[in-house]
Design a protein around this motif. Structure first.
Motif, PDB file in Angstrom:
ATOM      1  N   ARG A   1       0.870  -1.157   0.080  1.00  0.00           N
ATOM      2  CA  ARG A   1      -0.043   0.133  -0.097  1.00  0.00           C
ATOM      3  C   ARG A   1       1.020   1.298   0.022  1.00  0.00           C
ATOM      4  NH1 ARG A   1      -5.617  -0.690   1.920  1.00  0.00           N
ATOM      5  NH2 ARG A   1      -5.788  -3.078   2.667  1.00  0.00           N
TER       6      ARG A   1
ATOM      7  N   ASP B   1      -1.116  -5.677   5.512  1.00  0.00           N
ATOM      8  CA  ASP B   1      -0.430  -4.330   5.122  1.00  0.00           C
ATOM      9  C   ASP B   1       1.014  -4.661   5.195  1.00  0.00           C
ATOM     10  OD1 ASP B   1       0.592  -1.665   4.777  1.00  0.00           O
ATOM     11  OD2 ASP B   1      -0.987  -0.851   5.970  1.00  0.00           O
TER      12      ASP B   1
ATOM     13  N   GLY C   1      -2.288   4.551   2.435  1.00  0.00           N
ATOM     14  CA  GLY C   1      -3.068   3.522   2.598  1.00  0.00           C
ATOM     15  C   GLY C   1      -3.875   3.144   1.434  1.00  0.00           C
TER      16      GLY C   1
ATOM     17  N   ARG D   1       3.257  -2.187   4.267  1.00  0.00           N
ATOM     18  CA  ARG D   1       3.941  -0.727   4.192  1.00  0.00           C
ATOM     19  C   ARG D   1       5.415  -1.001   4.909  1.00  0.00           C
ATOM     20  NH1 ARG D   1      -0.696   3.320   5.200  1.00  0.00           N
ATOM     21  NH2 ARG D   1      -1.737   1.548   6.091  1.00  0.00           N
TER      22      ARG D   1
END
Length: 171
Positions: free
Chosen positions: A72, A109, A76, A111
């Motif tokens: 992402r 996620d 987000g 990231r």
């Protein structure tokens, strides 16, 4: 003392594998059955045979779940890389669901996982230019360790389940 690790009430025992999907390579990590520690496993070349290798690793490690990192943006949002990973995770989920012991796939996620992995390797004296496959494995470790810690702290499985029919995330 029994020697059993203290886990939150919702923690599910069992080995998991974490996957960092890239265009050239796919990093793979595994956890111990108690979900305490993620460790590197291998780097799989991306391409036609990668799904079969991941299914074989899931069977070999007798996993209860596969955790796939979803790239992402910092805000987000999801771009083309996330769409590609969602498709790949859907194909993996379909193959794992069709096996003798169906294994769920979850998107989490990811990231900063590659950045975190590269920083950790540099801190350990490893040259990232010489070890791209090591970075992929280390990123998979970061993804899986984060997922394990999230589940332990919340008592809920991390991320979102992937629908093995390929329609999209389960709701």
């Amino acid at each position: 003392m029994s020697g059993a690790p203290a886990q939150g009430p919702g923690f599910r025992r069992g080995r998991r594998i974490g996957v960092d999907v890239g265009d050239a390579r796919i990093g793979v990590a595994s956890s111990d059955p108690d979900g305490m520690l993620a460790t590197p496993v291998e780097t799989v070349p991306a391409g036609g045979k990668s799904l079969a290798r991941l299914v074989a690793l899931a069977e070999e490690y007798q996993v209860v779940e596969v955790v796939v990192g979803l790239p992402r943006s910092m805000n987000g949002g999801e771009g083309p890389a996330a769409a590609k990973v969602r498709r790949y995770a859907g194909e993996l989920a379909a193959r794992l669901a069709a096996g003798p012991a169906p294994v769920p796939v979850r998107l989490v996620d990811e990231r900063m996982s590659t950045v975190t992995a590269a920083q950790g390797l540099r801190a350990a004296g490893r040259n990232s230019k010489k070890g791209r496959s090591v970075i992929d494995q280390a990123a998979a470790v970061v993804i899986l360790q984060s997922a394990l810690e999230r589940e332990k702290s919340t008592g809920r499985p991390p991320g979102q389940p992937v629908d093995p029919s390929g329609v999209g995330p389960e709701g």
